[in-house]
Enzyme design. Sequence first.
Site, mmCIF file in Angstrom:
data_model
loop_
_atom_site.group_PDB
_atom_site.id
_atom_site.type_symbol
_atom_site.label_atom_id
_atom_site.label_comp_id
_atom_site.label_asym_id
_atom_site.label_seq_id
_atom_site.Cartn_x
_atom_site.Cartn_y
_atom_site.Cartn_z
ATOM 1 N N ASP A 36 -28.930 8.119 11.029
ATOM 2 C CA ASP A 36 -27.765 8.940 10.706
ATOM 3 C C ASP A 36 -28.065 10.360 11.231
ATOM 4 O O ASP A 36 -29.252 10.698 11.379
ATOM 5 C CB ASP A 36 -27.679 8.892 9.348
ATOM 6 N N ASP A 38 -26.120 13.951 10.040
ATOM 7 C CA ASP A 38 -26.201 15.075 9.231
ATOM 8 C C ASP A 38 -27.256 14.449 7.848
ATOM 9 O O ASP A 38 -26.705 13.609 7.411
ATOM 10 C CB ASP A 38 -24.679 15.002 8.462
ATOM 11 N N ASP A 235 -29.404 9.252 4.840
ATOM 12 C CA ASP A 235 -29.538 10.132 3.481
ATOM 13 C C ASP A 235 -28.608 9.716 2.575
ATOM 14 O O ASP A 235 -28.876 10.140 1.380
ATOM 15 C CB ASP A 235 -29.546 11.473 3.706
HETATM 16 MG MG LIG Z 1 -25.964 11.637 6.409
#
Ligand SMILES: [Mg+2]
Length: 353
Positions: A36, A38, A235
């Site tokens: 991923d 961001d 995240d």
């Molecule tokens: Mg993310």
Amino acid sequence: MPCSQNPVTRLVPVTADTHISADRTLIDGFDVLLFDLDGVIYTGAQAVPYAVESLNHAASTGKRLGYLTNNASRTTQTVADHLSELGISAVSAADVVSSPEAAVPLLASQVPAGSEVLVVGGEGLLREVARAGFTITRTATPKTAGVIQGFAPDVTWTDLAQASYAIESGAVWIGTNGDWTIPREQGIAPGNGTLIAAVHTATGAFPEVAGKPERHIYDTARARFGAKRPLMIGDRLDTDILGANRSEMASLLVLTGVDTPLSVLRADRDQRPTYIGRDTRTLNEYYAPAVVNGNVATCGETEVRLDRAVLTVVAGDPRGVEALRAACALVWNSSIPPTAVLVPDGLGMGGSA
Ligand SMILES: [Mg+2]
């Protein structure tokens, strides 16, 4: 270690030989690492600490790196250029799997080749739809066979109205991704899921969605990279990790973005990661597994106890990630609902490990 096993939750008797040579790293068992963006590699314009070095090191050991993004408004080349500018080596557009790249095959499986498709969204989506040989329209017509909807900052009421007309007339409806929000410089703004909800409210219809946490984008990545043992690194529990679980892929949750030690401990069963790391350095390190024995769990030098619903760190650094790994193994294997567990202040919030 087979990636179908879960070292966080697996019950291992203390008498078993759980020793793993410390010269092994977490990624040794995997062939493709899917990231991923961001909250894992960058936050806004800034690289997340250690991400660039960790990814370059992982690549130098022969791992294939890929990037999964739900963002449908940027092209894969724009994403690749951004990652290159941050200092990640040898990134090309082909390494980036976007939600439009997963959405267009989904559309193609449901409408005839060359059909007229109404596109709501940005350049990245338009390019993918055109490349697949569809005829693009911005206005609903009797020939419109499909609607594909992705985020772009200039999507207007007129676009949503045209999508609604086509869907009401029976067009197949595909969403690139269902993210409710999108982070912008000034704050949190409505994302594609919110714009899809407006069309849903008007029509009563539901789209099929391609991006995380749906499995289509993971399947697209697995196929493109020929991955046999991929690892997803993210995240967010409710997108990155949920999607990895749905597509039967091992996952590493890093604590550099949205989710926190407490939210991981309290995660629903289908959002629990295989591994937990403080950041992407974990990829290139030995991963101490958690071992549960009754109401005690150990991880490395750390020991955690669960007495009734009270969690206590009895040895090691309570702020270290090993305390969090032990606590998760203990709580997830107990019959106590995670939300009822009393957690020591600062558990896994930083520190030495
Ligand atoms: Mg993310």
